[in-house]
Scaffold this motif. Structure first.
Motif, PDB file in Angstrom:
ATOM      1  N   SER A  64       0.872  -1.155   0.000  1.00 40.56           N
ATOM      2  CA  SER A  64       0.000   0.000   0.000  1.00 40.56           C
ATOM      3  C   SER A  64       0.912   1.207   0.000  1.00 40.56           C
ATOM      4  N   ALA A  65       0.963   1.919  -1.118  1.00 39.17           N
ATOM      5  CA  ALA A  65       1.950   2.976  -1.281  1.00 39.17           C
ATOM      6  C   ALA A  65       1.811   4.007  -0.165  1.00 39.17           C
ATOM      7  N   PRO A  66       2.968   4.447   0.420  1.00 39.88           N
ATOM      8  CA  PRO A  66       4.312   4.015   0.075  1.00 39.88           C
ATOM      9  C   PRO A  66       4.773   2.765   0.815  1.00 39.88           C
ATOM     10  N   GLY A  67       3.922   2.156   1.641  1.00 37.31           N
ATOM     11  CA  GLY A  67       4.299   0.951   2.362  1.00 37.31           C
ATOM     12  C   GLY A  67       3.144   0.480   3.209  1.00 37.31           C
ATOM     13  N   ILE A  68       3.454  -0.346   4.203  1.00 37.08           N
ATOM     14  CA  ILE A  68       2.418  -0.793   5.126  1.00 37.08           C
ATOM     15  C   ILE A  68       1.924   0.416   5.916  1.00 37.08           C
ATOM     16  N   PRO A  69       0.612   0.555   6.113  1.00 33.48           N
ATOM     17  CA  PRO A  69       0.083   1.715   6.835  1.00 33.48           C
ATOM     18  C   PRO A  69       0.717   1.850   8.214  1.00 33.48           C
ATOM     19  N   ASP A  70       0.859   3.082   8.672  1.00 37.16           N
ATOM     20  CA  ASP A  70       1.360   3.344  10.021  1.00 37.16           C
ATOM     21  C   ASP A  70       0.376   4.281  10.709  1.00 37.16           C
ATOM     22  N   THR A  71      -0.630   3.663  11.318  1.00 33.50           N
ATOM     23  CA  THR A  71      -1.662   4.445  12.008  1.00 33.50           C
ATOM     24  C   THR A  71      -1.321   4.667  13.473  1.00 33.50           C
ATOM     25  N   GLY A  72      -0.202   4.053  13.904  1.00 30.59           N
ATOM     26  CA  GLY A  72       0.143   4.094  15.313  1.00 30.59           C
ATOM     27  C   GLY A  72      -0.312   2.854  16.047  1.00 30.59           C
ATOM     28  N   ASP A  73      -1.127   2.042  15.397  1.00 26.31           N
ATOM     29  CA  ASP A  73      -1.607   0.779  15.971  1.00 26.31           C
ATOM     30  C   ASP A  73      -0.995  -0.353  15.163  1.00 26.31           C
ATOM     31  N   LEU A  74       0.102  -0.920  15.656  1.00 25.34           N
ATOM     32  CA  LEU A  74       0.843  -1.925  14.900  1.00 25.34           C
ATOM     33  C   LEU A  74      -0.016  -3.135  14.579  1.00 25.34           C
ATOM     34  N   ALA A  75      -0.741  -3.641  15.564  1.00 26.10           N
ATOM     35  CA  ALA A  75      -1.554  -4.839  15.340  1.00 26.10           C
ATOM     36  C   ALA A  75      -2.605  -4.596  14.265  1.00 26.10           C
ATOM     37  N   ALA A  76      -3.270  -3.453  14.319  1.00 25.01           N
ATOM     38  CA  ALA A  76      -4.308  -3.148  13.327  1.00 25.01           C
ATOM     39  C   ALA A  76      -3.711  -3.035  11.933  1.00 25.01           C
ATOM     40  N   ASP A  77      -2.534  -2.415  11.833  1.00 26.91           N
ATOM     41  CA  ASP A  77      -1.896  -2.251  10.524  1.00 26.91           C
ATOM     42  C   ASP A  77      -1.494  -3.606   9.941  1.00 26.91           C
ATOM     43  N   LEU A  78      -0.935  -4.472  10.774  1.00 23.55           N
ATOM     44  CA  LEU A  78      -0.514  -5.786  10.297  1.00 23.55           C
ATOM     45  C   LEU A  78      -1.706  -6.658   9.929  1.00 23.55           C
ATOM     46  N   LYS A  79      -2.786  -6.550  10.688  1.00 26.32           N
ATOM     47  CA  LYS A  79      -3.990  -7.319  10.359  1.00 26.32           C
ATOM     48  C   LYS A  79      -4.548  -6.898   9.006  1.00 26.32           C
ATOM     49  N   LEU A  80      -4.526  -5.605   8.739  1.00 31.33           N
ATOM     50  CA  LEU A  80      -5.017  -5.107   7.458  1.00 31.33           C
ATOM     51  C   LEU A  80      -4.236  -5.722   6.304  1.00 31.33           C
ATOM     52  N   VAL A  81      -2.914  -5.772   6.445  1.00 32.93           N
ATOM     53  CA  VAL A  81      -2.061  -6.297   5.384  1.00 32.93           C
ATOM     54  C   VAL A  81      -2.198  -7.811   5.255  1.00 32.93           C
ATOM     55  N   LEU A  82      -2.222  -8.524   6.380  1.00 35.31           N
ATOM     56  CA  LEU A  82      -2.328  -9.986   6.307  1.00 35.31           C
ATOM     57  C   LEU A  82      -3.693 -10.415   5.773  1.00 35.31           C
ATOM     58  N   ARG A  83      -4.743  -9.684   6.108  1.00 37.12           N
ATOM     59  CA  ARG A  83      -6.066 -10.005   5.547  1.00 37.12           C
ATOM     60  C   ARG A  83      -6.042  -9.845   4.026  1.00 37.12           C
ATOM     61  N   ALA A  84      -5.396  -8.802   3.548  1.00 39.89           N
ATOM     62  CA  ALA A  84      -5.293  -8.587   2.103  1.00 39.89           C
ATOM     63  C   ALA A  84      -4.463  -9.697   1.455  1.00 39.89           C
ATOM     64  N   THR A  85      -3.440 -10.173   2.173  1.00 35.50           N
ATOM     65  CA  THR A  85      -2.630 -11.274   1.661  1.00 35.50           C
ATOM     66  C   THR A  85      -3.445 -12.555   1.569  1.00 35.50           C
ATOM     67  N   VAL A  86      -4.294 -12.787   2.551  1.00 31.15           N
ATOM     68  CA  VAL A  86      -5.202 -13.938   2.512  1.00 31.15           C
ATOM     69  C   VAL A  86      -6.088 -13.867   1.272  1.00 31.15           C
ATOM     70  N   ASP A  87      -6.639 -12.675   1.006  1.00 36.90           N
ATOM     71  CA  ASP A  87      -7.504 -12.514  -0.164  1.00 36.90           C
ATOM     72  C   ASP A  87      -6.739 -12.815  -1.450  1.00 36.90           C
TER      73      ASP A  87
END
Length: 214
Positions: free
Chosen positions: A90-113
């Motif tokens: 997700s340009a420019p990289g993995i989101p950084d919302t300040g919530d590491l777990a939420a950001d990683l879940k977003l990316v891993l869910r997309a990887t599952v898809d």
């Protein structure tokens, strides 16, 4: 009398390349990597073998280029809001919302898809399997496709370290394997469904072990 417009050779080349890419991916999905041939790709794409050899030195090179093109199109679709962004790009990289777990879940869910997407699953499996027995192809697969994606995890985990959300002694390159490894293991073995809930659990277990200790 209006002048005759010269044919656009670059556009014709682009069409031929796309036809070859599509043919290669279709064949590797239908018959597997080993039974896919340059002759078969050429026939499926409606081009001559010499056209393929002019641009690629081998079958492996054709398939790698085709897969990278497919992944690039998927990333473009994700950026325009029409795709999942399953590669984690997700340009420019993995989101950084300040919530590491939420950001990683977003990316891993997309990887599952993405891993569950029939258009991507078969060629990914074929190249992954062949890369195990063909060291050169495997190294190219890692270098061109996996390493750029994994680097995004490293960047996000280092940012989390700087924010105090991850222990300073954690190696981000090893930590990301706690996230990607279980996902790929379940996908490769097909023992259990690959789901968003499973991706969330991976993140919860991994992040719980990465957090600073009291």
């Amino acid at each position: 009398m209006a002048p005759t417009k010269a044919p656009d050779s670059s556009r014709r080349s682009d069409r031929s390349r796309r036809a070859i890419h599509d043919a290669a991916l279709a064949l590797v999905t239908e018959v597997g990597y080993r039974r896919t041939t340059i002759e078969g790709i050429a026939a499926r794409a409606g081009v001559g073998k010499q056209t393929i050899y002019r641009w690629w030195p081998s079958k492996a090179a054709v398939l790698m280029d085709a897969f990278l093109d497919l992944a690039g199109r998927a990333a473009e679709d994700a950026g325009s809001g029409s795709g999942s962004g399953g590669t984690g790009e997700s340009a420019p990289g993995i989101p950084d919302t300040g919530d590491l777990a939420a950001d990683l879940k977003l990316v891993l869910r997309a990887t599952v898809d993405e891993l569950n997407d029939p258009a991507l699953e078969a060629p990914t499996r074929a190249l992954t399997a062949e890369g195990i027995v063909d060291a050169k192809l495997g190294a190219e697969f890692v270098h061109k496709l996996l390493d750029p994606q994994l680097a995004l995890y490293v960047t996000r985990l280092r940012a989390a370290q700087e924010a105090g959300d991850v222990r300073a002694d954690v190696d981000p390159r090893i930590a990301l394997e706690l996230l990607i490894g279980p996902l790929m293991h379940r996908w490769l073995l097909r023992t259990l469904p690959l789901t968003h809930a499973y991706a969330d659990e991976i993140v919860d277990y991994a992040v719980g072990g990465l957090a600073p200790r009291a």
